[in-house]
Write a protein that holds these residues in place. Sequence first.
Motif, short mmCIF file in Angstrom:
data_model
loop_
_atom_site.label_atom_id
_atom_site.label_comp_id
_atom_site.label_asym_id
_atom_site.label_seq_id
_atom_site.Cartn_x
_atom_site.Cartn_y
_atom_site.Cartn_z
N GLU A 154 9.23 2.32 -6.88
CA GLU A 154 9.12 3.54 -7.60
C GLU A 154 7.56 3.78 -8.30
O GLU A 154 7.15 4.64 -8.90
CB GLU A 154 10.29 3.80 -8.94
N LYS A 155 7.29 2.58 -8.33
CA LYS A 155 5.61 2.45 -9.12
C LYS A 155 4.77 2.63 -8.07
O LYS A 155 3.47 2.99 -8.46
CB LYS A 155 5.76 1.34 -9.91
N ILE A 156 4.69 2.41 -6.67
CA ILE A 156 3.84 2.35 -5.93
C ILE A 156 3.12 3.73 -5.81
O ILE A 156 3.93 4.61 -5.96
CB ILE A 156 4.20 2.14 -4.48
N GLY A 157 1.82 3.91 -5.50
CA GLY A 157 1.15 5.18 -5.61
C GLY A 157 0.77 5.60 -7.12
O GLY A 157 -0.18 6.25 -7.11
N SER A 158 1.58 5.40 -8.19
CA SER A 158 1.08 5.64 -9.34
C SER A 158 0.83 4.58 -10.18
O SER A 158 -0.21 4.85 -11.29
CB SER A 158 2.28 6.38 -10.19
N TYR A 159 0.84 3.21 -9.80
CA TYR A 159 0.44 2.25 -10.66
C TYR A 159 -0.92 1.66 -9.84
O TYR A 159 -0.77 1.56 -8.59
CB TYR A 159 1.45 1.06 -10.59
N GLU A 160 -1.74 1.01 -10.56
CA GLU A 160 -2.75 0.18 -9.73
C GLU A 160 -2.32 -0.81 -8.91
O GLU A 160 -1.69 -1.95 -9.84
CB GLU A 160 -4.20 -0.05 -10.87
N LEU A 161 -2.60 -1.28 -8.02
CA LEU A 161 -2.27 -2.56 -7.27
C LEU A 161 -3.40 -3.52 -7.42
O LEU A 161 -4.82 -3.25 -7.15
CB LEU A 161 -1.79 -2.22 -5.70
N ARG A 162 -2.94 -4.53 -7.78
CA ARG A 162 -4.17 -5.70 -7.94
C ARG A 162 -3.57 -6.87 -7.25
O ARG A 162 -2.45 -7.30 -7.31
CB ARG A 162 -4.39 -6.05 -9.32
N GLY A 163 -4.54 -7.95 -6.92
CA GLY A 163 -4.02 -9.15 -6.42
C GLY A 163 -4.98 -10.21 -7.19
O GLY A 163 -6.02 -10.05 -7.67
N GLU A 164 -4.24 -11.45 -7.44
CA GLU A 164 -4.74 -12.17 -8.26
C GLU A 164 -4.50 -13.95 -7.53
O GLU A 164 -3.22 -14.01 -7.41
CB GLU A 164 -4.35 -12.37 -9.80
N HIS B 132 14.44 -9.60 -3.44
CA HIS B 132 15.04 -9.33 -4.47
C HIS B 132 14.09 -9.22 -5.52
O HIS B 132 14.68 -8.05 -6.46
CB HIS B 132 15.94 -10.58 -4.90
N LEU B 133 13.00 -9.84 -5.88
CA LEU B 133 11.92 -9.28 -6.90
C LEU B 133 11.40 -7.78 -6.53
O LEU B 133 11.50 -6.99 -7.68
CB LEU B 133 10.88 -10.40 -6.89
N VAL B 134 11.03 -7.41 -5.31
CA VAL B 134 10.90 -6.06 -5.32
C VAL B 134 11.71 -5.27 -5.67
O VAL B 134 11.57 -4.18 -6.25
CB VAL B 134 10.19 -5.99 -4.01
N LEU C 125 8.70 -4.99 4.32
CA LEU C 125 8.51 -6.18 3.52
C LEU C 125 9.89 -6.61 3.32
O LEU C 125 10.41 -7.77 3.51
CB LEU C 125 7.61 -6.35 2.37
N MET C 126 10.60 -5.90 2.35
CA MET C 126 11.85 -6.15 2.02
C MET C 126 12.83 -6.46 3.03
O MET C 126 13.59 -7.56 3.08
CB MET C 126 12.60 -5.12 1.11
N GLN D 178 0.92 -1.29 0.04
CA GLN D 178 0.02 -0.18 0.05
C GLN D 178 0.76 1.42 -0.02
O GLN D 178 0.32 2.30 -0.33
CB GLN D 178 -0.89 -0.01 1.14
N SER D 179 2.14 1.23 0.65
CA SER D 179 2.81 2.40 0.60
C SER D 179 4.54 2.00 0.32
O SER D 179 4.57 0.72 0.65
CB SER D 179 2.63 3.01 1.91
N VAL D 180 5.31 3.11 -0.03
CA VAL D 180 6.72 2.60 -0.11
C VAL D 180 7.17 2.04 1.03
O VAL D 180 8.07 1.05 1.09
CB VAL D 180 7.35 3.74 -0.64
#
Length: 168
Positions: free
Chosen positions: A128-138, A119-121, A108-109, A100-102
Amino acid sequence: MAISVDYPELLNNFKEHMAPKRSESAAFLIWYLKQYYRLEDIEAIDAVCDQSGDKGVDGIFINNDNQTITVFQSKISQKTNSTVGDAALRNFLGTLQQFQSVEMAEHLMQTAGHAQVAHLVRRSGLLEKIGSYELRGEFVTNIDLDQSGVDFLKQHGREITFVEKSEL
């Protein structure tokens, strides 16, 4: 192509992704990313971090064209009559809240230690994309939802997409 999603026949769909240190659910998610997201082998493998210490995150795919961050949970059941209820979905919603936030993603990291999710994050540029990209869960699984899961998704269907047995 018709696929079997019942265990153990399900494993035949992605046997080329099985590896000694890779879980069945990780191989399943790699297969899913290739089949449904049309990712190349390397992209799909690099998007999966399903292992011990993963903080509930099995994979992350960032789509720069759509400006979305999709966090994945994959589950394989060996029992054809089992279902997913609200408990698993509540846990997954908690997993999503870590992005939800940087600050929360950085936490988490830090707490994931040497787990692949950290490492993936880092390498994906997700922070850099949190806040400007839509977060989805699948949530992807080879079984179906039970009624408590259906009821839960009525409230949280915007945050979580559930891909069940009947959709694969």
